[in-house]
Motif scaffolding. Structure first.
Motif, PDB file in Angstrom:
ATOM      1  N   ALA A  76       0.959  -1.168  -0.194  1.00 56.82           N
ATOM      2  CA  ALA A  76      -0.085  -0.004   0.005  1.00 56.82           C
ATOM      3  C   ALA A  76       0.811   1.334  -0.252  1.00 56.82           C
ATOM      4  CB  ALA A  76      -1.170   0.049   1.228  1.00 56.82           C
ATOM      5  N   GLN A  77       1.923   1.204   0.819  1.00 57.77           N
ATOM      6  CA  GLN A  77       2.962   2.277   1.026  1.00 57.77           C
ATOM      7  C   GLN A  77       3.628   2.685  -0.521  1.00 57.77           C
ATOM      8  OE1 GLN A  77       3.083   4.686   3.126  1.00 57.77           O
ATOM      9  NE2 GLN A  77       4.691   5.821   2.145  1.00 57.77           N
ATOM     10  N   ALA A  78       3.846   1.670  -1.052  1.00 62.97           N
ATOM     11  CA  ALA A  78       4.685   1.650  -2.370  1.00 62.97           C
ATOM     12  C   ALA A  78       3.727   2.042  -3.277  1.00 62.97           C
ATOM     13  CB  ALA A  78       5.247   0.123  -2.707  1.00 62.97           C
ATOM     14  N   LYS A  79       2.656   1.730  -3.443  1.00 60.77           N
ATOM     15  CA  LYS A  79       1.505   2.345  -4.441  1.00 60.77           C
ATOM     16  C   LYS A  79       1.095   3.836  -4.099  1.00 60.77           C
ATOM     17  CE  LYS A  79      -1.013  -1.842  -5.138  1.00 60.77           C
ATOM     18  NZ  LYS A  79      -2.285  -2.676  -5.087  1.00 60.77           N
TER      19      LYS A  79
ATOM     20  N   GLY B 252       0.243   8.350  -9.826  1.00 58.59           N
ATOM     21  CA  GLY B 252      -0.867   7.785 -10.101  1.00 58.59           C
ATOM     22  C   GLY B 252      -1.669   8.541 -11.334  1.00 58.59           C
ATOM     23  N   SER B 253      -2.106   8.145 -12.444  1.00 60.71           N
ATOM     24  CA  SER B 253      -2.647   8.664 -13.350  1.00 60.71           C
ATOM     25  C   SER B 253      -4.032   9.219 -13.039  1.00 60.71           C
ATOM     26  CB  SER B 253      -2.799   7.958 -14.928  1.00 60.71           C
ATOM     27  OG  SER B 253      -3.225   6.669 -14.475  1.00 60.71           O
TER      28      SER B 253
END
Length: 97
Positions: A46-49, A54-55
């Motif tokens: 989740a942290q990496a995301k 993000g588009s």
């Protein structure tokens, strides 16, 4: 208006000489010998995301359309709509306090 000095001025301290090329080597040797074991940090998925751009956050087509409209002098602002939104925001802020 004048301000009287209450203490004499002190001379400027002398400038310290630059480090020689040998000094950084000695410092790094000291740092290596006194540095405790390093800590490894791993990020959750989740942290990496969250770190990844993000588009889905920004509508780039809309941004480009606005840039073009501004550049061409074609951007029309509805000041009444902006004022209504500001008043609504202020009212909701006051009522929540």
């Amino acid at each position: 208006m004048s301000i009287d000095r209450t203490s004499p001025l002190k001379p400027v301290s002398t400038v310290q000489p630059r480090e020689t090329p040998e000094a950084p080597i000695q410092k790094s040797r000291l740092e290596k010998s006194t540095t405790p074991n390093s800590t490894n940090v791993t990020l959750s998925d989740a942290q990496a995301k969250l770190i990844q751009p993000g588009s889905g956050d920004i509508n780039m087509e809309r941004v480009e359309a606005l840039k073009t409209a501004i550049r061409n002098g074609e951007l029309k602002m509805d000041t009444g709509k902006i004022a209504d939104a500001l008043i609504q925001e202020a009212q909701s802020s006051i009522s929540s306090n």
